[in-house]
Design a protein around this motif. Sequence first.
Motif, PDB file in Angstrom:
ATOM      1  N   UNK A  55       1.201  -1.207  -0.090  1.00  0.00           N
ATOM      2  CA  UNK A  55       0.319   0.108   0.006  1.00  0.00           C
ATOM      3  C   UNK A  55       0.834   1.435  -0.255  1.00  0.00           C
ATOM      4  N   UNK A  56       0.583   1.903  -0.588  1.00  0.00           N
ATOM      5  CA  UNK A  56       1.412   3.713  -0.744  1.00  0.00           C
ATOM      6  C   UNK A  56       1.428   4.073   0.928  1.00  0.00           C
ATOM      7  N   UNK A  57       0.165   3.976   1.480  1.00  0.00           N
ATOM      8  CA  UNK A  57      -0.066   4.462   2.345  1.00  0.00           C
ATOM      9  C   UNK A  57       1.869   3.521   3.972  1.00  0.00           C
ATOM     10  N   UNK A  62       7.871   0.688  -1.600  1.00  0.00           N
ATOM     11  CA  UNK A  62       8.477   1.508  -2.785  1.00  0.00           C
ATOM     12  C   UNK A  62       8.302   0.609  -3.653  1.00  0.00           C
ATOM     13  N   UNK A  63       6.942   0.729  -4.711  1.00  0.00           N
ATOM     14  CA  UNK A  63       7.067   1.209  -6.317  1.00  0.00           C
ATOM     15  C   UNK A  63       7.697   0.430  -7.320  1.00  0.00           C
ATOM     16  N   UNK A  64       8.859   1.499  -6.722  1.00  0.00           N
ATOM     17  CA  UNK A  64       9.924   1.496  -7.670  1.00  0.00           C
ATOM     18  C   UNK A  64      10.974   0.997  -8.107  1.00  0.00           C
ATOM     19  N   UNK A  65      11.493  -0.139  -6.140  1.00  0.00           N
ATOM     20  CA  UNK A  65      12.635  -0.410  -6.477  1.00  0.00           C
ATOM     21  C   UNK A  65      11.476  -1.947  -5.690  1.00  0.00           C
ATOM     22  N   UNK A  66      10.167  -2.184  -6.138  1.00  0.00           N
ATOM     23  CA  UNK A  66       9.982  -3.359  -6.209  1.00  0.00           C
ATOM     24  C   UNK A  66       9.859  -3.107  -8.038  1.00  0.00           C
ATOM     25  N   UNK A  67       9.622  -2.311  -8.876  1.00  0.00           N
ATOM     26  CA  UNK A  67       9.691  -3.440 -10.145  1.00  0.00           C
ATOM     27  C   UNK A  67      11.070  -3.132 -10.450  1.00  0.00           C
ATOM     28  N   UNK A  68      11.936  -2.068 -10.388  1.00  0.00           N
ATOM     29  CA  UNK A  68      13.660  -2.942 -10.339  1.00  0.00           C
ATOM     30  C   UNK A  68      13.826  -4.335  -9.581  1.00  0.00           C
ATOM     31  N   UNK A  69      13.580  -4.195  -8.954  1.00  0.00           N
ATOM     32  CA  UNK A  69      13.682  -6.022  -8.689  1.00  0.00           C
ATOM     33  C   UNK A  69      13.009  -7.080  -9.294  1.00  0.00           C
ATOM     34  N   UNK A  70      11.978  -6.308 -10.217  1.00  0.00           N
ATOM     35  CA  UNK A  70      11.462  -7.087 -11.017  1.00  0.00           C
ATOM     36  C   UNK A  70      12.157  -7.611 -12.200  1.00  0.00           C
TER      37      UNK A  70
END
Length: 86
Positions: A55-57, A62-70
């Motif tokens: 959740x952004x809350x 960190x959705x950017x780190x999550x995408x980088x990880x993927x």
Amino acid sequence: SKPQLQVFNDCQQEYFPFKTFCNYKFPNGKGFIYLDVAIPELFLNFEYDGKFFHSLENKHYDPIKEQERDNYLISQGWEVIRIKED
């Protein structure tokens, strides 16, 4: 989490005889990342995205780190499958 364990148990049954791991430690060049549920022989990674953590809350999400990880995992030949909590 309980739902993550359910994904793990489902994968153990579905992908037998391949070994399935929960919280699989994978090197990323800077240290390690942990994959929720992994089947290394098949390069399969299942990530359970619970509402609370993803959740952004949540200040730790960190959705950017999550995408980088993927993207890193994909560059290493892994398929990343995300399972989102309703």
